[in-house]
Design a protein around this motif. Sequence first.
Motif, mmCIF file in Angstrom:
data_model
loop_
_atom_site.group_PDB
_atom_site.id
_atom_site.type_symbol
_atom_site.label_atom_id
_atom_site.label_comp_id
_atom_site.label_asym_id
_atom_site.label_seq_id
_atom_site.Cartn_x
_atom_site.Cartn_y
_atom_site.Cartn_z
ATOM 1 N N SER A 2 42.994 53.269 34.022
ATOM 2 C CA SER A 2 43.650 54.477 34.504
ATOM 3 C C SER A 2 43.429 55.629 33.534
ATOM 4 O O SER A 2 43.410 55.450 32.322
ATOM 5 C CB SER A 2 45.158 54.219 34.661
ATOM 6 O OG SER A 2 45.825 55.430 34.880
ATOM 7 N N ASN A 7 49.811 53.961 32.017
ATOM 8 C CA ASN A 7 49.743 53.465 33.391
ATOM 9 C C ASN A 7 50.922 53.911 34.259
ATOM 10 O O ASN A 7 51.227 53.287 35.268
ATOM 11 C CB ASN A 7 49.632 51.927 33.411
ATOM 12 C CG ASN A 7 49.009 51.406 34.691
ATOM 13 O OD1 ASN A 7 48.145 52.044 35.286
ATOM 14 N ND2 ASN A 7 49.449 50.234 35.128
ATOM 15 N N HIS A 8 51.588 54.996 33.871
ATOM 16 C CA HIS A 8 52.680 55.547 34.677
ATOM 17 C C HIS A 8 52.586 57.069 34.701
ATOM 18 O O HIS A 8 52.354 57.699 33.670
ATOM 19 C CB HIS A 8 54.053 55.143 34.129
ATOM 20 C CG HIS A 8 54.474 53.774 34.554
ATOM 21 N ND1 HIS A 8 54.093 52.635 33.891
ATOM 22 C CD2 HIS A 8 55.235 53.361 35.597
ATOM 23 C CE1 HIS A 8 54.609 51.574 34.490
ATOM 24 N NE2 HIS A 8 55.298 51.986 35.537
ATOM 25 N N LEU A 202 55.839 54.041 40.456
ATOM 26 C CA LEU A 202 55.084 52.794 40.470
ATOM 27 C C LEU A 202 54.035 52.796 39.357
ATOM 28 O O LEU A 202 53.568 53.865 38.941
ATOM 29 C CB LEU A 202 54.359 52.630 41.808
ATOM 30 C CG LEU A 202 55.199 52.415 43.067
ATOM 31 C CD1 LEU A 202 54.294 52.491 44.299
ATOM 32 C CD2 LEU A 202 55.920 51.079 43.017
ATOM 33 N N PRO A 203 53.637 51.610 38.872
ATOM 34 C CA PRO A 203 52.474 51.569 37.975
ATOM 35 C C PRO A 203 51.270 52.176 38.689
ATOM 36 O O PRO A 203 51.131 52.045 39.905
ATOM 37 C CB PRO A 203 52.267 50.078 37.713
ATOM 38 C CG PRO A 203 53.566 49.429 38.072
ATOM 39 C CD PRO A 203 54.182 50.271 39.152
ATOM 40 N N VAL A 204 50.417 52.827 37.943
ATOM 41 C CA VAL A 204 49.249 53.435 38.570
ATOM 42 C C VAL A 204 48.279 52.367 39.054
ATOM 43 O O VAL A 204 47.767 52.426 40.173
ATOM 44 C CB VAL A 204 48.546 54.394 37.588
ATOM 45 C CG1 VAL A 204 47.264 54.957 38.208
ATOM 46 C CG2 VAL A 204 49.481 55.531 37.207
ATOM 47 N N GLU A 205 48.045 51.359 38.226
ATOM 48 C CA GLU A 205 47.120 50.285 38.565
ATOM 49 C C GLU A 205 47.732 48.953 38.172
ATOM 50 O O GLU A 205 48.759 48.907 37.486
ATOM 51 C CB GLU A 205 45.787 50.468 37.831
ATOM 52 C CG GLU A 205 45.049 51.742 38.194
ATOM 53 C CD GLU A 205 43.815 51.966 37.348
ATOM 54 O OE1 GLU A 205 42.837 52.521 37.878
ATOM 55 O OE2 GLU A 205 43.833 51.598 36.154
ATOM 56 N N GLY A 206 47.110 47.855 38.595
ATOM 57 C CA GLY A 206 47.574 46.530 38.222
ATOM 58 C C GLY A 206 47.860 45.653 39.416
ATOM 59 O O GLY A 206 47.378 45.896 40.523
ATOM 60 N N THR A 209 52.214 46.216 44.213
ATOM 61 C CA THR A 209 52.139 47.562 44.774
ATOM 62 C C THR A 209 52.002 48.582 43.661
ATOM 63 O O THR A 209 52.815 48.628 42.745
ATOM 64 C CB THR A 209 53.388 47.869 45.610
ATOM 65 O OG1 THR A 209 53.546 46.875 46.615
ATOM 66 C CG2 THR A 209 53.248 49.233 46.281
ATOM 67 N N THR A 210 50.973 49.385 43.730
ATOM 68 C CA THR A 210 50.702 50.400 42.716
ATOM 69 C C THR A 210 50.473 51.747 43.386
ATOM 70 O O THR A 210 50.272 51.830 44.602
ATOM 71 C CB THR A 210 49.449 50.038 41.911
ATOM 72 O OG1 THR A 210 48.314 50.039 42.804
ATOM 73 C CG2 THR A 210 49.588 48.671 41.240
ATOM 74 N N GLU A 212 47.832 53.472 42.939
ATOM 75 C CA GLU A 212 46.423 53.445 43.346
ATOM 76 C C GLU A 212 46.233 52.766 44.700
ATOM 77 O O GLU A 212 45.288 53.078 45.424
ATOM 78 C CB GLU A 212 45.590 52.744 42.275
ATOM 79 C CG GLU A 212 44.093 52.711 42.541
ATOM 80 C CD GLU A 212 43.436 54.082 42.568
ATOM 81 O OE1 GLU A 212 42.336 54.190 43.147
ATOM 82 O OE2 GLU A 212 44.019 55.051 42.021
ATOM 83 N N SER A 213 47.146 51.873 45.067
ATOM 84 C CA SER A 213 47.010 51.195 46.358
ATOM 85 C C SER A 213 47.228 52.151 47.530
ATOM 86 O O SER A 213 46.909 51.826 48.675
ATOM 87 C CB SER A 213 47.983 50.017 46.455
ATOM 88 O OG SER A 213 49.330 50.449 46.428
#
Length: 325
Positions: A2, A7-8, A202-206, A209-210, A212-213
């Motif tokens: 990210s 990541n936030h 939400l977390p950006v990636e990982g 549910t993120t 990025e999703s």
Amino acid sequence: MSRIENNHVTKVAIVGAGGRVGGPFARSLLETGKHTVTAITREDSTSGAKLPEGVHVVKVNYDNEESVVSALKGQEVLIITLSVQTPKDTQAKLISAAAKAGVPYLFHNAYGGDITAEQVNKDTGLAEAEAATRKQIEDLGVSKWIAFCCGFWYEWSLPMGTDLYGFDIKNREVIFFDDGETKFSTSTWPQCGRGMAALLSLPVEGQGTTLESFANKPVYIQSFRVSQKDMLASILRVTGDKESDWKVEYQPAQERWEEGRAAMMKGDRQGFARMLYARSMAKDTSGNFEGKLNNDVLGLKDEDLDEWTKFCVDFAMAGRSWWAE
């Protein structure tokens, strides 16, 4: 990896942070304690008093791209909320500036119906402009768009006369489209704010549910799923009226939206509202987000229908209008 630290999302810019849509977004984001909110405003804007406390203000000249780019540098999300009076090229200028500033995520000015309902959007004339906006973002290749699908706003639509949800509360009149039993998703402004804050928390990636999703996709929320007859039943509970106290009429949804389109073509601005609402509430259930909703993953619960209906009834009976406020 990210491009967003830890990541936030923490840095969010909003165009229209003092408005009815942008305001709830800003307040809910600030309430998380996780976000810094920057209001992007015109140099000549006088809306500062309406901005939620805690919002950082940066004034720009939309005709000077460098001033907008400078304001957006370092921002991780840009939320664009624009009124219908805004010059048509404003959003395109903001999207271009966001790309030059390297903003990773962008919410374009598309709040309401299902962007995947191709026939409905074609019938209402929204499809071409919406597609062009998303194409611009994708072609620039920097920001990823997210469309915020929330249905029509309940507290705006119910008390504002028969052109919208079909109700004239003060005069106890309702026009049901088709049989009045078609279910559709609708949201309040506060629910939209909570939805945006939950999404950007939400977390950006990982895993799981993120943020990025949802990249280059719609997110779907609602306050409740109702029909016009459900709304009338709620009004009767709130007011103590009987259905016999009301004048009830029926009109085919297709006839209504075709009449609205014809009126719009003659310069009647309310014709667009009649067309848009009737078409979106027709029996093809394009306004029903069942099976698509993201309420659960965002931790959103349905709101109390009667509580918000009472707000609408009180608003209408006081002779108030959103156009004047």
